[in-house]
Design a protein around this motif. Structure first.
Motif, short mmCIF file in Angstrom:
data_model
loop_
_atom_site.label_atom_id
_atom_site.label_comp_id
_atom_site.label_asym_id
_atom_site.label_seq_id
_atom_site.Cartn_x
_atom_site.Cartn_y
_atom_site.Cartn_z
N THR A 1 -13.96 46.37 69.35
CA THR A 1 -13.15 46.44 68.14
C THR A 1 -13.08 45.07 67.45
O THR A 1 -12.15 44.81 66.68
CB THR A 1 -11.72 46.92 68.46
N ALA A 2 -14.05 44.22 67.70
CA ALA A 2 -14.09 42.88 67.09
C ALA A 2 -14.28 43.01 65.58
O ALA A 2 -14.97 43.92 65.12
CB ALA A 2 -15.22 42.08 67.69
N VAL A 3 -13.65 42.10 64.83
CA VAL A 3 -13.72 42.19 63.37
C VAL A 3 -14.20 40.93 62.66
O VAL A 3 -14.55 40.98 61.49
CB VAL A 3 -12.37 42.62 62.75
N CYS A 4 -14.20 39.78 63.34
CA CYS A 4 -14.54 38.54 62.64
C CYS A 4 -15.29 37.56 63.54
O CYS A 4 -15.50 37.82 64.71
CB CYS A 4 -13.28 37.89 62.08
N GLU A 5 -15.65 36.42 62.96
CA GLU A 5 -16.37 35.39 63.71
C GLU A 5 -15.54 34.83 64.85
O GLU A 5 -16.08 34.44 65.89
CB GLU A 5 -16.81 34.26 62.77
N MET A 6 -14.22 34.77 64.69
CA MET A 6 -13.37 34.30 65.78
C MET A 6 -13.42 35.27 66.95
O MET A 6 -13.45 34.85 68.11
CB MET A 6 -11.93 34.12 65.30
N PRO B 1 -4.97 36.32 67.41
CA PRO B 1 -4.53 35.98 66.04
C PRO B 1 -4.47 37.26 65.19
O PRO B 1 -5.21 38.22 65.45
CB PRO B 1 -5.63 35.04 65.54
N ASP B 2 -3.63 37.28 64.19
CA ASP B 2 -3.47 38.47 63.36
C ASP B 2 -4.80 38.95 62.76
O ASP B 2 -5.03 40.14 62.63
CB ASP B 2 -2.47 38.21 62.23
N CYS B 3 -5.69 38.01 62.44
CA CYS B 3 -6.96 38.41 61.82
C CYS B 3 -7.91 39.09 62.81
O CYS B 3 -8.91 39.67 62.42
CB CYS B 3 -7.66 37.20 61.20
N CYS B 4 -7.59 39.04 64.10
CA CYS B 4 -8.48 39.61 65.12
C CYS B 4 -7.97 40.94 65.68
O CYS B 4 -8.64 41.54 66.54
CB CYS B 4 -8.65 38.62 66.27
N LYS B 5 -6.84 41.38 65.24
CA LYS B 5 -6.29 42.64 65.78
C LYS B 5 -7.06 43.82 65.19
O LYS B 5 -7.53 43.79 64.06
CB LYS B 5 -4.80 42.71 65.49
N LYS B 6 -7.17 44.88 65.97
CA LYS B 6 -8.04 45.99 65.58
C LYS B 6 -7.55 46.77 64.36
O LYS B 6 -8.31 47.53 63.78
CB LYS B 6 -8.29 46.92 66.75
#
Length: 113
Positions: free
Chosen positions: A32-37, A103-108
């Motif tokens: 469920t990864a969404v970004c480079e982080m 981090p909030d930007c990494c939540k599914k």
């Protein structure tokens, strides 16, 4: 004479290194990864796992490809590592505490960015 010995040693080294790679296996796991982080976090964590040779997360399809030594780890252990990092793995839900620490930007629930 030295050249012959060196050539034989080089040939032996190449043979041994190829023999080790033949035993490696590859597994692909949907995350469920969404970004480079997310990518960096998953690849770093897997890289520290026993038996994992390399990992690469493709963010477009959210699939991590892992090359591993089956004598040292299993696909289930690799999935457990991803789950305990805070991400779903092949439909198995992420560890809630680990997910909540992301981090909030990494939540599914966040849209890919």
């Amino acid at each position: 004479m030295k050249k012959i010995i060196f050539s034989l040693m080089a040939a032996l080294f190449v043979t041994i290194s190829f023999a080790k790679n033949e035993d490696d296996k590859v597994v692909k796991i949907k995350t469920t990864a969404v970004c480079e982080m997310c990518k960096a976090r998953i690849e770093r964590t897997l890289g520290l796992s026993k038996g994992v040779k390399e990992s690469n997360l493709n963010l477009k399809d959210k699939v991590v490809t892992v090359k591993y030594n089956p004598k040292k780890t299993t696909p289930e252990a690799i999935m457990a590592t991803i789950i305990n990092t805070g991400y779903d793995a092949d439909g198995q839900l992420a560890n809630k505490k680990a997910h909540d620490k992301l981090p909030d930007c990494c939540k599914k629930t966040v849209a890919p960015h």
